[in-house]
Design a protein around this motif. Structure first.
Motif, PDB file in Angstrom:
ATOM      1  N   GLN A  83       0.828  -1.197   0.000  1.00 32.69           N
ATOM      2  CA  GLN A  83       0.000   0.000   0.000  1.00 32.69           C
ATOM      3  C   GLN A  83       0.868   1.255   0.000  1.00 32.69           C
ATOM      4  O   GLN A  83       2.047   1.202   0.301  1.00 32.69           O
ATOM      5  CB  GLN A  83      -0.939   0.013   1.194  1.00 32.69           C
ATOM      6  N   TYR A  84       0.251   2.366  -0.351  1.00 25.32           N
ATOM      7  CA  TYR A  84       0.934   3.652  -0.362  1.00 25.32           C
ATOM      8  C   TYR A  84       0.764   4.335   0.989  1.00 25.32           C
ATOM      9  O   TYR A  84      -0.214   4.075   1.707  1.00 25.32           O
ATOM     10  CB  TYR A  84       0.352   4.555  -1.452  1.00 25.32           C
ATOM     11  N   TYR A  85       1.717   5.206   1.333  1.00 26.30           N
ATOM     12  CA  TYR A  85       1.619   5.979   2.564  1.00 26.30           C
ATOM     13  C   TYR A  85       2.353   7.295   2.398  1.00 26.30           C
ATOM     14  O   TYR A  85       3.167   7.467   1.512  1.00 26.30           O
ATOM     15  CB  TYR A  85       2.161   5.199   3.760  1.00 26.30           C
ATOM     16  N   CYS A  86       2.034   8.227   3.267  1.00 25.93           N
ATOM     17  CA  CYS A  86       2.672   9.543   3.272  1.00 25.93           C
ATOM     18  C   CYS A  86       3.866   9.492   4.216  1.00 25.93           C
ATOM     19  O   CYS A  86       3.725   9.145   5.387  1.00 25.93           O
ATOM     20  CB  CYS A  86       1.672  10.597   3.723  1.00 25.93           C
ATOM     21  N   ASP A  87       5.044   9.846   3.728  1.00 26.18           N
ATOM     22  CA  ASP A  87       6.285   9.718   4.491  1.00 26.18           C
ATOM     23  C   ASP A  87       6.818  11.076   4.982  1.00 26.18           C
ATOM     24  O   ASP A  87       8.016  11.281   5.045  1.00 26.18           O
ATOM     25  CB  ASP A  87       7.336   9.019   3.628  1.00 26.18           C
ATOM     26  N   VAL A  88       5.928  11.984   5.343  1.00 22.93           N
ATOM     27  CA  VAL A  88       6.351  13.290   5.842  1.00 22.93           C
ATOM     28  C   VAL A  88       6.643  13.159   7.337  1.00 22.93           C
ATOM     29  O   VAL A  88       5.808  12.663   8.088  1.00 22.93           O
ATOM     30  CB  VAL A  88       5.252  14.348   5.620  1.00 22.93           C
ATOM     31  N   PRO A  89       7.837  13.577   7.789  1.00 28.42           N
ATOM     32  CA  PRO A  89       8.147  13.506   9.218  1.00 28.42           C
ATOM     33  C   PRO A  89       7.415  14.627   9.970  1.00 28.42           C
ATOM     34  O   PRO A  89       7.746  15.796   9.833  1.00 28.42           O
ATOM     35  CB  PRO A  89       9.665  13.698   9.279  1.00 28.42           C
ATOM     36  N   LEU A  90       6.408  14.259  10.750  1.00 28.45           N
ATOM     37  CA  LEU A  90       5.593  15.228  11.473  1.00 28.45           C
ATOM     38  C   LEU A  90       5.783  15.082  12.975  1.00 28.45           C
ATOM     39  O   LEU A  90       5.955  13.975  13.477  1.00 28.45           O
ATOM     40  CB  LEU A  90       4.110  15.014  11.161  1.00 28.45           C
ATOM     41  N   ASP A  91       5.719  16.220  13.685  1.00 25.30           N
ATOM     42  CA  ASP A  91       5.725  16.127  15.136  1.00 25.30           C
ATOM     43  C   ASP A  91       4.291  15.826  15.590  1.00 25.30           C
ATOM     44  O   ASP A  91       3.377  15.725  14.785  1.00 25.30           O
ATOM     45  CB  ASP A  91       6.300  17.386  15.790  1.00 25.30           C
ATOM     46  N   GLU A  92       4.072  15.679  16.884  1.00 25.09           N
ATOM     47  CA  GLU A  92       2.777  15.264  17.404  1.00 25.09           C
ATOM     48  C   GLU A  92       1.652  16.250  17.065  1.00 25.09           C
ATOM     49  O   GLU A  92       0.555  15.843  16.660  1.00 25.09           O
ATOM     50  CB  GLU A  92       2.880  15.103  18.920  1.00 25.09           C
ATOM     51  N   ASP A  93       1.911  17.547  17.190  1.00 27.40           N
ATOM     52  CA  ASP A  93       0.892  18.556  16.893  1.00 27.40           C
ATOM     53  C   ASP A  93       0.549  18.590  15.408  1.00 27.40           C
ATOM     54  O   ASP A  93      -0.621  18.676  15.027  1.00 27.40           O
ATOM     55  CB  ASP A  93       1.353  19.949  17.335  1.00 27.40           C
ATOM     56  N   GLU A  94       1.568  18.525  14.566  1.00 26.28           N
ATOM     57  CA  GLU A  94       1.338  18.512  13.119  1.00 26.28           C
ATOM     58  C   GLU A  94       0.560  17.268  12.704  1.00 26.28           C
ATOM     59  O   GLU A  94      -0.328  17.341  11.859  1.00 26.28           O
ATOM     60  CB  GLU A  94       2.661  18.566  12.365  1.00 26.28           C
ATOM     61  N   MET A  95       0.888  16.127  13.301  1.00 29.24           N
ATOM     62  CA  MET A  95       0.193  14.878  12.977  1.00 29.24           C
ATOM     63  C   MET A  95      -1.284  14.983  13.363  1.00 29.24           C
ATOM     64  O   MET A  95      -2.164  14.560  12.611  1.00 29.24           O
ATOM     65  CB  MET A  95       0.838  13.693  13.694  1.00 29.24           C
ATOM     66  N   HIS A  96      -1.570  15.583  14.503  1.00 29.55           N
ATOM     67  CA  HIS A  96      -2.961  15.758  14.926  1.00 29.55           C
ATOM     68  C   HIS A  96      -3.731  16.618  13.921  1.00 29.55           C
ATOM     69  O   HIS A  96      -4.829  16.272  13.511  1.00 29.55           O
ATOM     70  CB  HIS A  96      -3.024  16.377  16.320  1.00 29.55           C
ATOM     71  N   ARG A  97      -3.146  17.750  13.525  1.00 26.13           N
ATOM     72  CA  ARG A  97      -3.800  18.621  12.545  1.00 26.13           C
ATOM     73  C   ARG A  97      -3.980  17.905  11.211  1.00 26.13           C
ATOM     74  O   ARG A  97      -5.006  18.032  10.558  1.00 26.13           O
ATOM     75  CB  ARG A  97      -2.994  19.902  12.343  1.00 26.13           C
ATOM     76  N   PHE A  98      -2.971  17.142  10.806  1.00 27.05           N
ATOM     77  CA  PHE A  98      -3.029  16.410   9.538  1.00 27.05           C
ATOM     78  C   PHE A  98      -4.139  15.356   9.563  1.00 27.05           C
ATOM     79  O   PHE A  98      -4.919  15.233   8.629  1.00 27.05           O
ATOM     80  CB  PHE A  98      -1.666  15.766   9.269  1.00 27.05           C
ATOM     81  N   LEU A  99      -4.217  14.595  10.647  1.00 27.89           N
ATOM     82  CA  LEU A  99      -5.204  13.518  10.742  1.00 27.89           C
ATOM     83  C   LEU A  99      -6.625  14.031  10.940  1.00 27.89           C
ATOM     84  O   LEU A  99      -7.581  13.370  10.550  1.00 27.89           O
ATOM     85  CB  LEU A  99      -4.836  12.556  11.873  1.00 27.89           C
ATOM     86  N   THR A 100      -6.780  15.190  11.548  1.00 27.16           N
ATOM     87  CA  THR A 100      -8.116  15.751  11.747  1.00 27.16           C
ATOM     88  C   THR A 100      -8.518  16.649  10.590  1.00 27.16           C
ATOM     89  O   THR A 100      -9.531  17.329  10.654  1.00 27.16           O
ATOM     90  CB  THR A 100      -8.206  16.522  13.075  1.00 27.16           C
ATOM     91  N   ASP A 101      -7.710  16.660   9.541  1.00 23.99           N
ATOM     92  CA  ASP A 101      -8.025  17.369   8.299  1.00 23.99           C
ATOM     93  C   ASP A 101      -8.277  18.858   8.525  1.00 23.99           C
ATOM     94  O   ASP A 101      -9.253  19.414   8.034  1.00 23.99           O
ATOM     95  CB  ASP A 101      -9.214  16.709   7.617  1.00 23.99           C
ATOM     96  N   GLN A 102      -7.402  19.504   9.267  1.00 28.97           N
ATOM     97  CA  GLN A 102      -7.535  20.926   9.528  1.00 28.97           C
ATOM     98  C   GLN A 102      -6.793  21.770   8.500  1.00 28.97           C
ATOM     99  O   GLN A 102      -6.707  22.976   8.646  1.00 28.97           O
ATOM    100  CB  GLN A 102      -7.041  21.254  10.939  1.00 28.97           C
ATOM    101  N   PHE A 103      -6.282  21.149   7.445  1.00 25.37           N
ATOM    102  CA  PHE A 103      -5.603  21.865   6.373  1.00 25.37           C
ATOM    103  C   PHE A 103      -6.517  21.922   5.156  1.00 25.37           C
ATOM    104  O   PHE A 103      -7.118  20.918   4.787  1.00 25.37           O
ATOM    105  CB  PHE A 103      -4.311  21.149   5.952  1.00 25.37           C
ATOM    106  N   ALA A 104      -6.619  23.081   4.528  1.00 26.48           N
ATOM    107  CA  ALA A 104      -7.372  23.185   3.276  1.00 26.48           C
ATOM    108  C   ALA A 104      -6.599  22.458   2.174  1.00 26.48           C
ATOM    109  O   ALA A 104      -7.151  21.665   1.421  1.00 26.48           O
ATOM    110  CB  ALA A 104      -7.590  24.643   2.913  1.00 26.48           C
ATOM    111  N   ASP A 105      -5.304  22.729   2.081  1.00 27.99           N
ATOM    112  CA  ASP A 105      -4.390  22.043   1.169  1.00 27.99           C
ATOM    113  C   ASP A 105      -3.225  21.525   1.990  1.00 27.99           C
ATOM    114  O   ASP A 105      -2.864  22.113   3.001  1.00 27.99           O
ATOM    115  CB  ASP A 105      -3.849  23.005   0.102  1.00 27.99           C
TER     116      ASP A 105
END
Length: 58
Positions: free
Chosen positions: A19-41
């Motif tokens: 399977q495919y995955y996103c390999d961006v190294p994120l800290d805990e806060d960034e990961m939370h924002r990313f997973l909760t879809d708080q980014f428009a882009d």
């Protein structure tokens, strides 16, 4: 039609998981924002440009 992720340099295929995955190294806060879809882009998107190195050599 491709999604933005499919043309991103951080979108990788894992052979073991098949399977495919996103390999961006994120800290805990960034990961939370990313997973909760708080980014428009996706702010981490980078176009996978296989000819970038070649252009630099010219």
């Amino acid at each position: 039609m491709k999604s933005r992720c499919e043309s991103c340099i951080y979108y990788l295929y894992e052979d073991a998981e098949e399977q495919y995955y996103c390999d961006v190294p994120l800290d805990e806060d960034e990961m939370h924002r990313f997973l909760t879809d708080q980014f428009a882009d996706c702010p981490y998107y980078r176009l996978e440009d296989e000819y970038r190195t070649v252009r630099r050599q010219m």
